[in-house]
Design a protein around this motif. Structure first.
Motif, PDB file in Angstrom:
ATOM      1  N   ALA A  83      -6.367   4.564  -2.709  1.00 34.60           N
ATOM      2  CA  ALA A  83      -5.044   4.224  -3.257  1.00 34.60           C
ATOM      3  C   ALA A  83      -4.222   5.486  -3.550  1.00 34.60           C
ATOM      4  CB  ALA A  83      -5.214   3.410  -4.541  1.00 34.60           C
ATOM      5  N   SER A  84      -4.864   6.486  -4.095  1.00 33.60           N
ATOM      6  CA  SER A  84      -4.126   7.686  -4.526  1.00 33.60           C
ATOM      7  C   SER A  84      -3.661   8.533  -3.346  1.00 33.60           C
ATOM      8  CB  SER A  84      -5.018   8.546  -5.425  1.00 33.60           C
ATOM      9  OG  SER A  84      -6.078   9.082  -4.656  1.00 33.60           O
ATOM     10  N   GLY A  85      -4.236   8.257  -2.176  1.00 32.21           N
ATOM     11  CA  GLY A  85      -3.851   9.032  -0.985  1.00 32.21           C
ATOM     12  C   GLY A  85      -4.783  10.196  -0.730  1.00 32.21           C
ATOM     13  N   HIS A  86      -5.765  10.404  -1.618  1.00 35.29           N
ATOM     14  CA  HIS A  86      -6.635  11.577  -1.437  1.00 35.29           C
ATOM     15  C   HIS A  86      -7.542  11.455  -0.204  1.00 35.29           C
ATOM     16  CE1 HIS A  86      -5.317  12.508  -5.517  1.00 35.29           C
ATOM     17  NE2 HIS A  86      -5.705  13.747  -5.273  1.00 35.29           N
ATOM     18  N   HIS A 318       2.321  14.371  -1.636  1.00 33.69           N
ATOM     19  CA  HIS A 318       2.643  13.034  -1.113  1.00 33.69           C
ATOM     20  C   HIS A 318       3.124  12.073  -2.204  1.00 33.69           C
ATOM     21  CE1 HIS A 318      -1.688  12.972  -2.167  1.00 33.69           C
ATOM     22  NE2 HIS A 318      -1.458  11.736  -2.537  1.00 33.69           N
ATOM     23  N   TYR A 319       2.822  12.384  -3.483  1.00 38.03           N
ATOM     24  CA  TYR A 319       3.140  11.433  -4.550  1.00 38.03           C
ATOM     25  C   TYR A 319       4.398  11.793  -5.346  1.00 38.03           C
ATOM     26  CZ  TYR A 319       0.427  15.156  -6.782  1.00 38.03           C
ATOM     27  OH  TYR A 319      -0.048  16.376  -7.187  1.00 38.03           O
ATOM     28  N   SER A 342       7.049  15.214 -10.882  1.00 37.35           N
ATOM     29  CA  SER A 342       7.639  13.893 -11.080  1.00 37.35           C
ATOM     30  C   SER A 342       6.986  13.001 -10.022  1.00 37.35           C
ATOM     31  CB  SER A 342       9.154  13.994 -10.884  1.00 37.35           C
ATOM     32  OG  SER A 342       9.688  12.701 -10.881  1.00 37.35           O
ATOM     33  N   ARG A 343       6.029  12.160 -10.461  1.00 35.96           N
ATOM     34  CA  ARG A 343       5.162  11.442  -9.506  1.00 35.96           C
ATOM     35  C   ARG A 343       5.703  10.074  -9.139  1.00 35.96           C
ATOM     36  NH1 ARG A 343      -0.938  13.538 -10.032  1.00 35.96           N
ATOM     37  NH2 ARG A 343      -1.333  11.998  -8.447  1.00 35.96           N
ATOM     38  N   THR A 344       6.936   9.782  -9.560  1.00 39.94           N
ATOM     39  CA  THR A 344       7.579   8.475  -9.310  1.00 39.94           C
ATOM     40  C   THR A 344       6.644   7.333  -9.767  1.00 39.94           C
ATOM     41  OG1 THR A 344       6.770   8.221  -7.029  1.00 39.94           O
ATOM     42  CG2 THR A 344       8.835   9.445  -7.342  1.00 39.94           C
ATOM     43  N   ASP A 345       6.735   6.163  -9.075  1.00 39.95           N
ATOM     44  CA  ASP A 345       5.816   5.060  -9.412  1.00 39.95           C
ATOM     45  C   ASP A 345       4.705   4.989  -8.363  1.00 39.95           C
ATOM     46  OD1 ASP A 345       7.294   4.281  -7.261  1.00 39.95           O
ATOM     47  OD2 ASP A 345       7.924   2.347  -8.088  1.00 39.95           O
ATOM     48  N   PHE A 346       4.529   6.093  -7.631  1.00 41.01           N
ATOM     49  CA  PHE A 346       3.603   6.097  -6.490  1.00 41.01           C
ATOM     50  C   PHE A 346       2.198   5.623  -6.874  1.00 41.01           C
ATOM     51  CE2 PHE A 346       0.256   8.111  -4.024  1.00 41.01           C
ATOM     52  CZ  PHE A 346       0.591   7.747  -2.736  1.00 41.01           C
ATOM     53  N   ASP A 347       1.598   6.267  -7.867  1.00 37.71           N
ATOM     54  CA  ASP A 347       0.177   5.996  -8.149  1.00 37.71           C
ATOM     55  C   ASP A 347      -0.035   4.575  -8.667  1.00 37.71           C
ATOM     56  OD1 ASP A 347      -1.145   8.974  -8.071  1.00 37.71           O
ATOM     57  OD2 ASP A 347       0.889   9.001  -8.861  1.00 37.71           O
ATOM     58  N   LEU A 348       0.799   4.176  -9.656  1.00 37.57           N
ATOM     59  CA  LEU A 348       0.602   2.835 -10.228  1.00 37.57           C
ATOM     60  C   LEU A 348       0.850   1.765  -9.162  1.00 37.57           C
ATOM     61  CD1 LEU A 348       2.136   3.137 -13.833  1.00 37.57           C
ATOM     62  CD2 LEU A 348      -0.272   3.061 -13.183  1.00 37.57           C
ATOM     63  N   GLN A 352      -1.810  -0.885  -7.929  1.00 37.48           N
ATOM     64  CA  GLN A 352      -1.447  -2.298  -8.060  1.00 37.48           C
ATOM     65  C   GLN A 352      -1.691  -3.006  -6.721  1.00 37.48           C
ATOM     66  OE1 GLN A 352       2.098  -3.817 -10.430  1.00 37.48           O
ATOM     67  NE2 GLN A 352       2.995  -3.593  -8.406  1.00 37.48           N
ATOM     68  N   ASN A 353      -1.277  -2.372  -5.633  1.00 34.61           N
ATOM     69  CA  ASN A 353      -1.418  -2.995  -4.311  1.00 34.61           C
ATOM     70  C   ASN A 353      -2.886  -3.138  -3.907  1.00 34.61           C
ATOM     71  OD1 ASN A 353       1.305  -3.120  -4.176  1.00 34.61           O
ATOM     72  ND2 ASN A 353       1.555  -1.314  -2.863  1.00 34.61           N
ATOM     73  N   LEU A 354      -3.667  -2.100  -4.161  1.00 32.41           N
ATOM     74  CA  LEU A 354      -5.055  -2.133  -3.685  1.00 32.41           C
ATOM     75  C   LEU A 354      -5.974  -2.955  -4.598  1.00 32.41           C
ATOM     76  CD1 LEU A 354      -5.880  -0.755  -1.049  1.00 32.41           C
ATOM     77  CD2 LEU A 354      -7.263   0.795  -2.410  1.00 32.41           C
TER      78      LEU A 354
END
Ligand code: GAP
Length: 515
Positions: A83-86, A318-319, A342-348, A352-354
């Protein structure tokens, strides 16, 4: 006693030796010849590291009513990292030199090249400053000097080309930049480079008792994800409303291709991170606030402003939609110690999606639910430790041929706050010193020593950064007074034992720098 500072420009080797000699940092498993880029903290090192960590915690959690802490596990569900993109994007571009067989980070080769051009510009400025003295106009010089203009254009051109290549994920172009700049391998001296490849930095291991049941999990490469996956748990239990933050300190692991410069870049390290959850659209205000607050914290460690610097990221991760580093002037160059993102809402949103779980906040003022935006402050505990050692280490020439090494740490962070010494080990002075030790140890980290001359004992305390030394002498037995010696000035005052606690408490107060 007069003194004159002879060495302030620190060499990293000197710091490494000092850390080893005085029990701050040892190579890991040294009896087996050590393990590359892994270090253990010794008796004074662990005290300093713990003090630094607690100081960060107080500044972030204790002083901010809207920040709470957690301590999440190092192992997390493998989906976290998908989810985090790592799993897909936590890569470094690496390149090998075919002759020396040495592996490098392609981005670091280019950044080092640009740093050398920047150095040339700084040298030109320094020279002109010396030549023109008070009449020197730095801004005008930077705008008009032909050498500076040529170098500035060159550095900006490389940066722009490199940024475009990174954004396009064009690794062939990254290699071409290295070729065009004629960057040579420092070992072989040749320019015989392989292609640039991406290399994932996460360490993986297996959980489960039987091989067939085992599944791959990762050692966390950042502590931040432990905060994101606990967002709802904390929201539901801490009575916080947005804007609020969650802080955490813990180990992180990255299989760094080039782990070097002592504890600056290691494969196992500690992060102190805080995620601040805000209403979407307000993130840039909070980004600016945290940028300023964190710089103030670094200044409170005694780092002079000229050793600190903001550096905007050329390419944001990326986030993120904005990112800046706070950099420190280490002996080996100006390097990042903290990132503000400023990580936007990327991680949450990704979690949430996964996970299929709603990670939203109901904003009663707006009568609306949303996924909060996040400002992150992320600082390396070990890197900041190294910055403290580099900033504090000084060699001073004293009267005559004498010299001393002094570690000018902020008094509230010093591994030992008070050294307590009987002048001689007889006539009841040791017993009196022990009495004082037993009284002060409840409030301060104290160290008592009877061996060697008082001068040698002072030197040892200077070298580990002890801000105050108390000496018990024959007069102590007569009038209940001791001498108190201040590390930086070496000035000694005679004070009553009754005043000791209050005087030292005032001088080692952690609050001063932050008020
Ligand atoms: N959660 C965001 C994040 O991890 P980062 O810029 O990759 O951002 C933050 O790391 C901080 O962690 C850095 O500024 C640095 O102080 C520290 N850090 C990162 N990698 C490190 C390493 N290999 N060794 C020591 N410290 C490291």
């Amino acid at each position: 006693m007069s003194k004159e500072t002879t060495t302030t420009q620190n060499d990293l080797q000197v710091i490494i030796s000092h850390c080893k000699e005085y029990g701050f940092i040892f190579p890991s498993s040294e009896i087996y010849d050590g393990l590359g880029a892994v270090y253990d903290y010794g008796p004074y090192g662990v005290e300093l590291k713990n003090n630094l960590q607690q100081y960060w915690w107080k500044a972030m959690v204790q002083l901010n009513e809207n920040i709470v802490g957690i301590d999440a596990a190092i192992f997390m569900h493998p989906k976290t990292w998908k989810a985090s993109g790592h799993v897909d994007a936590f890569n470094d571009p690496l390149i090998d030199n075919k002759d020396s067989k040495k592996r490098y980070r392609a981005d670091v080769l280019i950044e080092d090249y640009v740093a050398k051009i920047e150095e040339k510009i700084n040298k030109d400025v320094e020279k002109a400053e010396k030549k023109f003295g008070e009449t020197f106009d730095k801004a005008m010089f930077l705008q008009t000097n032909p050498n500076v203009l040529r170098n500035r254009e060159k550095a900006d051109g490389i940066n722009a080309r490199f940024k475009a290549a990174l954004e396009a994920g064009d690794l062939a172009e990254v290699r071409q930049i290295i070729v065009d700049l004629e960057i040579a391998c420092p070992i072989s001296g040749t320019r015989n480079w392989t292609e640039v490849r991406q290399f994932n930095l996460m360490f993986s291991t297996e959980v489960g008792s039987v091989a067939e049941e085992a599944s791959t999990i990762y050692l966390r490469p950042e502590t931040a994800q432990g905060i994101f996956v606990n967002f709802l748990n904390v929201l539901n239990t801490s009575r916080q409303r947005i804007p609020f933050g969650i802080a955490q300190v813990g180990k992180a692991f990255r299989n760094e291709i080039v782990a070097r410069q002592f504890i600056f870049r290691t494969r196992e390290f500690e992060q102190m991170e805080m995620q601040f959850f805000v209403r979407p659209g307000t993130e840039m205000e909070w980004y600016e606030k945290w940028k300023a607050d964190r710089m103030k914290w670094h200044r409170s460690l005694g780092f002079p402003q000229e050793k600190l610097n903001y550096k905007d990221h050329l390419k944001v991760a990326h986030y993120a939609n904005a990112a800046v580093d706070i950099e420190f002037a280490f002996p080996f160059g100006i390097k990042e110690i903290e990132g503000i993102h400023s990580r936007t809402d990327f991680d949450l949103t990704q979690h949430q999606n996964l996970s299929g779980k709603k990670l939203q906040y109901f904003d009663s003022e707006l009568n609306q639910s949303y996924v909060p935006y996040v400002i992150e402050t992320s600082i390396g505990l070990n890197r900041t430790f190294l910055a403290l050692m580099c900033n504090g280490y000084k060699k001073e020439k004293l009267d005559g041929d004498n010299e001393r090494v002094v570690l000018a740490l902020p008094p509230f962070l010093a591994p030992v706050q008070i050294g307590i010494f009987p002048l001689v080990n007889k006539d009841g002075l040791s017993e009196k010193a022990e009495e004082i030790y037993n009284e002060l140890k409840w409030d301060f980290k104290c160290f008592m020593e009877e061996k060697d001359s008082i001068g040698k004992r002072y030197r040892r305390m200077d070298a580990i950064g002890t801000p105050y030394c108390i000496t018990v002498d024959h007069q102590t037995l007569e009038d209940n007074t001791v001498t108190i010696r201040e590390r930086d000035t070496m000035k000694q005052d005679r004070i009553n034992i009754e005043q000791l606690k209050q005087i030292v408490a005032e001088r080692v107060d952690w609050k001063k720098g932050l008020r």
